[in-house]
Motif scaffolding. Sequence first.
Motif, short mmCIF file in Angstrom:
data_model
loop_
_atom_site.label_atom_id
_atom_site.label_comp_id
_atom_site.label_asym_id
_atom_site.label_seq_id
_atom_site.Cartn_x
_atom_site.Cartn_y
_atom_site.Cartn_z
N TRP A 81 0.27 2.49 -5.61
CA TRP A 81 -0.80 2.74 -4.64
C TRP A 81 -0.31 2.44 -3.22
O TRP A 81 0.36 1.44 -3.02
CB TRP A 81 -2.03 1.88 -4.95
CG TRP A 81 -3.17 2.14 -4.00
CD1 TRP A 81 -3.55 1.35 -2.95
CD2 TRP A 81 -4.05 3.26 -4.01
NE1 TRP A 81 -4.61 1.91 -2.30
CE2 TRP A 81 -4.94 3.09 -2.93
CE3 TRP A 81 -4.17 4.40 -4.82
CZ2 TRP A 81 -5.93 4.00 -2.64
CZ3 TRP A 81 -5.16 5.31 -4.53
CH2 TRP A 81 -6.04 5.11 -3.45
N PRO A 82 -0.60 3.30 -2.25
CA PRO A 82 -1.37 4.54 -2.38
C PRO A 82 -0.61 5.65 -3.09
O PRO A 82 0.62 5.72 -3.00
CB PRO A 82 -1.67 4.92 -0.93
CG PRO A 82 -0.59 4.27 -0.14
CD PRO A 82 -0.24 3.01 -0.84
N SER A 83 -1.33 6.49 -3.81
CA SER A 83 -0.71 7.53 -4.64
C SER A 83 0.01 8.58 -3.79
O SER A 83 1.04 9.10 -4.20
CB SER A 83 -1.77 8.21 -5.50
OG SER A 83 -2.52 7.26 -6.22
N ILE A 84 -0.55 8.89 -2.63
CA ILE A 84 0.08 9.85 -1.71
C ILE A 84 0.88 9.08 -0.68
O ILE A 84 0.36 8.17 -0.02
CB ILE A 84 -0.98 10.72 -1.00
CG1 ILE A 84 -1.88 11.41 -2.02
CG2 ILE A 84 -0.31 11.73 -0.08
CD1 ILE A 84 -1.20 12.49 -2.81
N GLN A 85 2.15 9.43 -0.53
CA GLN A 85 3.00 8.81 0.49
C GLN A 85 3.13 9.74 1.68
O GLN A 85 3.37 10.93 1.53
CB GLN A 85 4.38 8.49 -0.08
CG GLN A 85 4.40 7.35 -1.08
CD GLN A 85 5.81 6.83 -1.33
OE1 GLN A 85 6.69 6.98 -0.50
NE2 GLN A 85 6.01 6.23 -2.50
N PHE A 86 2.99 9.16 2.88
CA PHE A 86 3.12 9.90 4.13
C PHE A 86 4.34 9.40 4.90
O PHE A 86 4.63 8.19 4.88
CB PHE A 86 1.88 9.74 5.01
CG PHE A 86 0.63 10.36 4.47
CD1 PHE A 86 0.24 11.64 4.86
CD2 PHE A 86 -0.17 9.68 3.56
CE1 PHE A 86 -0.92 12.21 4.37
CE2 PHE A 86 -1.34 10.25 3.06
CZ PHE A 86 -1.71 11.52 3.47
N SER A 87 5.00 10.29 5.61
CA SER A 87 6.01 9.86 6.57
C SER A 87 5.30 9.27 7.78
O SER A 87 4.08 9.43 7.95
CB SER A 87 6.89 11.03 6.99
OG SER A 87 6.11 12.06 7.59
N SER A 88 6.04 8.56 8.64
CA SER A 88 5.41 7.88 9.77
C SER A 88 4.71 8.83 10.72
O SER A 88 3.71 8.47 11.35
CB SER A 88 6.46 7.06 10.53
OG SER A 88 7.00 6.06 9.70
N ASP A 89 5.20 10.06 10.84
CA ASP A 89 4.58 11.04 11.73
C ASP A 89 3.63 11.98 11.00
O ASP A 89 3.14 12.95 11.59
CB ASP A 89 5.65 11.85 12.47
CG ASP A 89 6.62 12.52 11.50
OD1 ASP A 89 6.43 12.39 10.27
OD2 ASP A 89 7.57 13.17 11.98
N GLU A 90 3.39 11.72 9.72
CA GLU A 90 2.50 12.54 8.87
C GLU A 90 2.96 14.00 8.79
O GLU A 90 2.16 14.90 8.53
CB GLU A 90 1.05 12.48 9.38
CG GLU A 90 0.35 11.17 9.08
CD GLU A 90 -1.15 11.22 9.34
OE1 GLU A 90 -1.65 12.30 9.72
OE2 GLU A 90 -1.82 10.18 9.19
N SER A 91 4.26 14.22 8.95
CA SER A 91 4.79 15.57 8.78
C SER A 91 5.05 15.90 7.32
O SER A 91 5.18 17.08 6.96
CB SER A 91 6.09 15.73 9.58
OG SER A 91 7.09 14.84 9.10
N THR A 92 5.12 14.90 6.47
CA THR A 92 5.37 15.08 5.04
C THR A 92 4.40 14.23 4.24
O THR A 92 4.13 13.08 4.59
CB THR A 92 6.81 14.71 4.67
OG1 THR A 92 7.72 15.47 5.46
CG2 THR A 92 7.09 14.94 3.20
N ALA A 93 3.88 14.80 3.15
CA ALA A 93 3.02 14.07 2.23
C ALA A 93 3.39 14.49 0.81
O ALA A 93 3.53 15.69 0.53
CB ALA A 93 1.55 14.36 2.50
#
Length: 523
Positions: A132-144
């Motif tokens: 958790w969290p199940s969805i991982q984001f990059s620091s700039d939210e360009s990748t999930a």
Amino acid sequence: MTSVEQSPAVQILVREPDCFSIWAGPPFPNSKPTSKLERIPCTSTKFCEDGSKLLVTKPNCVVTIYDSKSLAEIKSFEVPSLLASALSSCGTYLLTFQKPSSPQEKNVVIWNVGSGAPGYQFMQKNMSKTTWPSIQFSSDESTACRMVTNEIQFFDPKDFSKGIIYKLRLPGVAAIGISKAPGSYLAAFVPEAKGMPASVQIYSCNKDMQSQPIARRSFFRCSSVQFHWNKDSFGVLFVAQSDVDKTNQSYYGETKLNYLTIDGSHEGLVTLKKDGPVHDVQWSTSGSQFAVVYGFMPARATVFDKKCNVLFELGEGPYNTIRWNPKGRLLCLAGFGNLPGYMAFWDCSEKRLLGSTKAECSVTSEWSPNGRYFMTATTAPRLQIDNCIKIFHHDGSLYFTKMFDRLYQADWKPEEPEKFGEINDLVKSVGALKIEEPKKQGSKATQPSSSKTANVSAPPAKPAAYRPPRAKNAAAVQQELFGGLAPSGSGEMSKSALRNKKRREKLREKKAAEGSAADGNDD
């Protein structure tokens, strides 16, 4: 007035048993913190990674999102049977995990914080700190992305309603880590299986470039890994943990520090000069160097560049924690947990110890976003007594202390380091001073001398070994039994000791005489 003094104020989130508040500062007027947000009821709180949003879980399963700058409420979500919640890196999305009422219920929901609408839902059976969290984001939210059995699923961070846009097939994958910013690479760990070694592989997050891994490292004796990407996504450090140490040197298993770069310039172990576990490893905020504290106690600390060349040694001591200053120049080396709490503050650009101090029983620790202060906190439920917040200056001198009946959380509000002035002005006042350093604090070659001295307390000497009470009174007992003359190997002996000595000498003479007589009869 310096640029540092003109920088914006920092904020501290303080959570007590039933509520939280936001402090303004430090610095504090009259040494007392002022509250920007007064005692809001809650059960948990968390800033998003960039500090723009604040997540507050309130009683009755209500999640409220606040704007961190204005502290105004943005949106509230009522989520029945809520078990966990988390914000994306920039606070654009809210993830919630509910207790499922049926086996096929989609109990994980991704909400758009701005509109309040659900963007995507899926089913997840179990939840843990590693999943958790199940969805991982990059620091700039360009990748999930999301890890599931034997594959990694990628989403469009701008529109989750599209669902899964592509998948990366990777049999046996057990852990993943996205590079920070730009979020263009992903590290994946596959454990050992059927005689095949474990491996860590780096893939591009671009769908058209995922046919082969960019870099790969294979090894045996590994059950889990911890990923540490540097700031520019040039490479990833990962600590490989084994549950069993085949050398039988550690009950807690074996750890190895590995390093993989995206250009293939380094692929293997980081050479460490002392045997034992890797206690902590951290990249500097610049991404050009990293520090490691490792080895059996007293642990050793070393600073490397991003090509794994040793820059300088920080010496040995009771340490297990590293914290880099947000400006990447200062470093705090500390020993928390079951260690006494010694802290050493280093100027890494000049390879010089600024000062040292102690913060016993600290549970959390972190630098302020402006790099001027270092905060430690003793929190529940880890410790139920002596809960407190301590704030130190960058050289280790104590600035502020506050005690609590019960404290659950103390966090700085995240800010971009670029918003604050450079750290150079902070060390000018001590730049020409010589610090009184213990002999083990770093190598002699890295500690310049000066004509002036500063009163900075060094860690005390290693405590003496435990002696039972009877041993502490041994001298008094000997004095009583032997009349002030202990039965040592030199000096005048007591009467009873002298009689025993004569008796032993006579026995030796008698045995020697009997031996010579027996030899004469044999002849």
